[in-house]
Design an enzyme around this catalytic site. Structure first.
Site, short mmCIF file in Angstrom:
data_model
loop_
_atom_site.label_atom_id
_atom_site.label_comp_id
_atom_site.label_asym_id
_atom_site.label_seq_id
_atom_site.Cartn_x
_atom_site.Cartn_y
_atom_site.Cartn_z
N GLY C 119 35.96 29.08 43.93
CA GLY C 119 34.64 28.53 44.26
C GLY C 119 33.53 29.43 43.76
O GLY C 119 32.96 30.22 44.51
N GLU C 236 40.38 37.17 33.39
CA GLU C 236 40.26 35.93 32.64
C GLU C 236 40.17 36.19 31.15
O GLU C 236 40.37 35.31 30.34
CB GLU C 236 38.99 35.19 33.08
CG GLU C 236 39.25 33.96 33.90
CD GLU C 236 37.95 33.19 34.12
OE1 GLU C 236 37.94 32.01 33.80
OE2 GLU C 236 36.96 33.79 34.60
#
Lengths: 383, 355, 383, 355
Positions: C119, C236
């Site tokens: 989120g 990432e």
């Protein structure tokens, strides 16, 4: 529903053709100035300049102007004298000069007797032109000028120069500049050719070492030179006909493709070259259509885009660059060397390739044009 | 060549624009795009009733007697609005009947088409074969086979069908042996599908007008694409002024600002280019093949890229179904492919130029 | 002079192959979790995670990691569980979490029992992620959370969520954020699928309406959530192997070109398509070589470029975009429609074309990557 | 495949770099570029004397016995420095003799070449024919004809000449019947010209090594181009930090900053790509043709564009002869064209891939 403007234009075109047929003897005619006098009298050249200063004083009519250009160019008849004088200085003097300045300089500029160098850019003032440091200090009845200019075009042929100088060193940068005129035939002015990337020298550096000019050879007020110089820049950015350069370059590269062998056959038969030619030609056509559109609008007295100049310049630069890159592909091995200097073969395109780099530089860089388009046409925030 | 629009023309276009602004705002456009046929049909019928149905039909048949320049200029605005409905197909059908039909055929169809009571459509492509030279269907004397990527499958009562040799035939949608297969379309404002003919009665038109009809189709696809790309640029420019990131509108970032300037620069000359192409069709038809091929190659390709870049420029929001960007992006993708891709028309333009 | 590292790598590769041969029964083996336990015991998966939390606790060795990936993928053996949990949450907890948090969450995350939604993004916080507005207020022993998240991946499959919220509304924007964990199985959490441009829905919007989470489900300190979340972002941006996506996409478009007719022959025979395939393949090869280089450097314990992640991401985005555009050319008329939805023919590339737009968006936009490269690798001024 | 450089290799490269920084600063480079043969020759001879002359010659002939990976890595640095002299031509000549020559030929030439006493050069292209398959010259038994775009015309004492069928022959520069015609060269750091043969005595080498020599040439051209483009990017980045316009360094303008990031991104993977290509040549020669074709197509094209964009990014100053930008730009232009353009090698790579 089509507008019936075409016929009026055609009548005018016929008039121009008739004038040329009667008065222009072709390339054999070496007396351009006699012919130009007749063209002034007929109202075909120097249209925006009053008769008292040697112009033909015609109402502004971009469509007529374009027709004149087209027809004169077709038979290679001389139009206005080239260089910075008629195109840049004369309009500035008309807009901002004293009457005596107009009388003294404009007529002989129009005949080509007075040629002018443009002294704007400096090593530290490129796109940020307002950053100039060349100074002028008033000593008695004379301005004393010190500094350096670069990229002054036509300096070796010119006897005068219009120049931006800093006269109010303490004012904010745009408000400390004045626009002076200068006689280049004096010891304080040194002209040095600026050798370009191609090996040619179309520009100069100018070193000003206590160069002097009379106090009243200032155009506009002291400290207002920035605004005065903008008058000129607007004239540099004419939109109608701006696509002619693209057209010309394209025809050259088309010829290169027709006459150069690539992998054992004419380059133009190579599907990749052909596709790229088509791609560029479409952009040239669009550029031309946009110019035509601007002319149509002007002819109908309508407003074009506020950034039309930026659009056409940026578009033209990109076309020029694409043509350079395509030429590199077509030239292939000829890009490495030419058997002799200035050989007429494909190798001379090396120069074109290198020159097309300048398309990104001349008359304001592409990034400046993007800012102009973004701010004026799209209403985006200023930097 | 003068292809500037006159005051009358501009007034007319303004009317169309106003109509589209009123009837085709984002919420209704999205509904039509998502398959609400009632809304799509209402918007399209309203357009025809503005008088556009017979734009290129002769006045003696109830039309406005205008040319491709006007039709293309209207098409631009329809592309700009993203308006649903088979406008391009209908105009081409009218143009074909007006120029290739017999007097009887004109009298039979044009008044109703002009009045907005009859919708027409063209059925030209056979698989990927867009060129009249590659059409294979023939009416000898009855029609069998299929046409693909037909726009207006649902709406049209009469189809102008391309035949071998560039001939054209008229087929009614209700004729026995006609079948329709809607396809899953990329551009859902103008869904396409296949029309099949099984020994169908048809009327061949006297003029072999296929080559001209192709030019007109290419020009209208260009105009529609130009409108779509101009809209995308207008919208992303406005968005960039209001979308705030890092405490300033994203338009204040030079990278964004310059990208928008590049997009605007790419769009700017395409309007003049398609209008010039249309004017050539109307005024000096000898040059039309080459001009239309070039315009189609350039404008539909550039527009498709612009729509793509503009979509990307929205960031995440532009990547959602609910956002409008993809409606125009898909429209531009359709125009890119319809009636031959940029690459084939570029090659054709080169041939036609005698290179 | 060549470094003799190759043999050591080959020995390891043989070990991995032998393990797989013995333990992986192929696609028929439906019990991935039993196999995964063996892979953990052998030290092949969850290498960076301590054994007490269910990992295999191996020394960092990107070369070995890459060999494992390659060999497992060859036989399609399952590696780490997918999703945000093992890749993003677990490393963050290891770096910044309390011991009880690690014990409670990591083991079941590694087995896939606990799945996690991320989120982060909000409608007003895209590239400017620190601009989030979703608030969390402490009421007694609970945080009460209100706001909206977008682009939450995997939310419909997840039972937990890690979320950035604003807990100190008066602090400067980067200092007012906290990193919370949240059980999604409560009335205050509404998940709505976010339909993408392709018509699919891989992401969700999440509406938080007085959602609650225990006071101590915070990772790191209050107000330090921005820094905590950076731990995850670094993960990432792994550079080694980042070119695999490019490779895969290229092979797909190559197949498209082989199997699609364009102008009456296989598209791959079209010189223009062929040239563009070659152009893209060269970039894919360069991308792969750069990845290999990064792996070699890591294997030798040397430092790569400080912006290697940005480079490879930006490069990969451009490749993906080029492949989309090439697919458009190859698809030609198939781009207009498919006879049926999800047809296996060229038309399914419409989705690929639209998806490639996302390459510019996912994991930081290209402009953010350009900033990163400019600032970290080139030392240019910050914005 | 591991193509990372070892510590030893890096130390050696550092040495070369230091040498080039000392001997080839901008002022001397400009003089060499403008035709000062003494400076050009001093810089080049110094390179050979560092031991580079015999880099790829076997140790038993006085060389270092290294492979193309090392030669290409050194070539990158030479391209980075823009150093004058026929380095690439010399390395290829050594490589050819070492791999295709007889024992006697190796013994005759390699020790002197390794010691920097003899300069070698390759003479391969015939007009635009770069491929061994298109070479037409033959030594039957004496050599007549011409080779074009030969680098090292002035310096070399021995030429490796490509013959029909990919054969190679050795010709001494002083042999009767040899003539040299220097051409007006674009890249004046490495001028080229034509070498003519009029019934010249030559020695054919036993191995037909033309195809391999081509791969090596393409790889070295790629490495040189990569070096040139990396230098251009490094320089323009530094310039952008110091050039002030509108009261800030131009690097602070996002449009400039992002363009530089794009340039750096385009350059970044080309180093690994050419090194991998060289390693393939050394280690798995079966894959070499395709890898070399692809690297040449990609790197020399990208590098040429990068050098161009970097030159533009200087504004006016980059457009002057006195500025260094065009030295590397011209070098990249040369590499783009030498031994076949990107387009032909791309097509060739596609064929070799079996597409």
């Amino acid at each position: 529903m089509l507008a019936p403007v075409a016929s009026e234009q055609e009548t005018f075109r016929k008039e121009v053709k008739a004038f040329l047929k009667e008065n222009w003897l072709g390339a054999a005619d070496r007396d351009a100035s006699a012919f130009r006098k007749k063209a002034v009298a007929a109202g075909y050249v120097y249209r925006s300049i009053p008769k008292i200063y040697g112009g033909s004083e015609q109402a502004a009519d971009p469509v007529k102007a374009h027709i004149i250009r087209e027809e004169f160019d077709k038979v290679r008849a001389p139009r206005e004298v080239g260089g910075n004088g008629p195109g840049l200085l004369a309009p500035t003097l008309l807009a901002c000069g004293e009457d005596w300045q107009k009388e003294m300089f404009i007529p002989k500029t129009l005949t080509g007797e007075y040629r002018w160098a443009q002294g704007y850019s400096e090593p530290g003032a490129g796109s940020d032109l307002a950053n100039i440091r060349t100074s002028a200090v008033l000593e008695g009845d004379e301005w004393v000028i010190n500094g350096q200019k670069v990229w002054t075009s036509d300096a070796h042929n010119s006897i005068f120069m219009f120049i931006l100088v800093r006269t109010e060193p303490d004012a904010p940068k745009h408000q400390g500049i004045s626009y002076l005129l200068l006689d280049m035939r004096q010891p304080g002015v040194t002209v040095r050719p600026l050798k370009q990337i191609t090996g040619e020298a179309h520009f100069n550096e100018i070193f000003l070492d206590n160069a002097r000019t009379p106090k009243n050879w200032i155009v506009g007020e002291r400290g207002k030179g920035w605004i005065v110089s903008r008058t000129t820049l607007v004239h540099e950015r004419n939109t109608v006909g701006a696509s002619m350069g693209s057209d010309h370059l394209f025809n050259q590269v088309l010829k290169l493709a027709r006459t150069t062998e690539l992998n054992g056959r004419p380059a133009i038969e190579d599907p990749l070259i052909r596709d790229e030619l088509g791609r560029i030609y479409a952009r040239v056509s669009a550029h031309r259509a946009a110019g035509q559109h601007a002319q149509n609008l002007a002819g109908a007295g309508r407003e074009g885009s506020p950034a039309a100049g930026g659009f056409t310049k940026l578009y033209g630069s990109a076309i020029s660059e694409s043509i350079g890159l395509l030429a590199q592909r077509i030239m292939a091995d000829h890009a490495m060397a030419q058997p002799v200097e200035n050989h007429a073969g494909p190798g001379r395109w090396v120069r074109q390739y290198l020159n097309s780099i300048a398309a990104q530089l001349g008359g304001g860089t592409s990034n400046m044009q993007r800012n102009q388009i973004a701010e004026r046409a799209l209403g985006l925030p200023r930097d | 060549m003068d292809f500037a629009l006159s005051d009358d023309q501009l007034t007319f276009i303004d009317q169309v624009d106003r109509y589209l602004r009123d009837t085709c705002p984002p919420d209704r456009l999205h509904k039509a795009f998502d398959g609400n046929e009632a809304i799509a049909s209402e918007i399209f019928q309203g357009l025809l009733e503005l008088g556009l149905g017979g734009l290129v039909a002769p006045e003696e048949h109830g039309g406005l007697g205008l040319g491709l320049l006007e039709a293309a200029s209207i098409t631009e605005r329809i592309g700009f609005a993203g308006a649903p409905g088979p406008w391009v197909s209908h105009v081409l059908a009218v143009l074909a009947i007006a120029n290739a039909g017999s007097d009887a055929q004109k009298a039979r169809w044009l008044p109703g088409m002009a009045a907005g009571e009859i919708v027409g459509a063209v059925a030209l492509m056979e698989g990927s074969a867009w060129s009249p030279e590659d059409w294979k269907l023939s009416a000898s004397p009855r029609l069998s086979g299929a046409k693909d990527y037909v726009m207006g499958l649902r709406e049209a009562q009469v189809f102008v069908v391309g035949l071998a040799g560039g001939q054209l035939a008229l087929v009614e949608s209700t004729a026995p042996g006609v079948s329709m297969t809607p396809w899953f379309s990329t551009d859902m404002t103008r869904p396409v599908g296949q029309i099949g003919f099984d020994n169908v009665a048809c009327e061949v038109m006297p003029q072999a007008y296929g080559a001209e009809l192709l030019d007109a189709a290419l020009t209208l696809a260009s105009a529609d694409s130009h409108g779509a790309s101009a809209r995308m640029v207008e919208d992303i420019v406005e968005y960039s002024k209001t979308r705030v990131q890092f405490d300033r509108p994203i338009a204040a970032f030079q990278a964004v600002k310059h990208k928008l300037a590049d997009l605007a620069t790419a769009v700017e000359p395409n309007g003049p280019l398609y209008r010039q192409t249309a004017a050539i069709f109307d005024q000096t038809p000898d040059d039309s093949h080459r001009a239309a091929a070039l315009a189609k190659a350039h404008i539909t390709e550039v527009a498709s890229n612009i729509c793509r870049i503009a979509t990307e420029s929205y960031g995440g929001i532009g990547y959602t179904w609910e956002h409008s960007a993809h409606i125009w992006l898909r429209r531009a993708m359709f125009n890119y492919a319809w009636m031959g891709t940029p690459a084939v028309h570029r090659a054709r333009a080169a041939d036609l130029a005698g290179w």
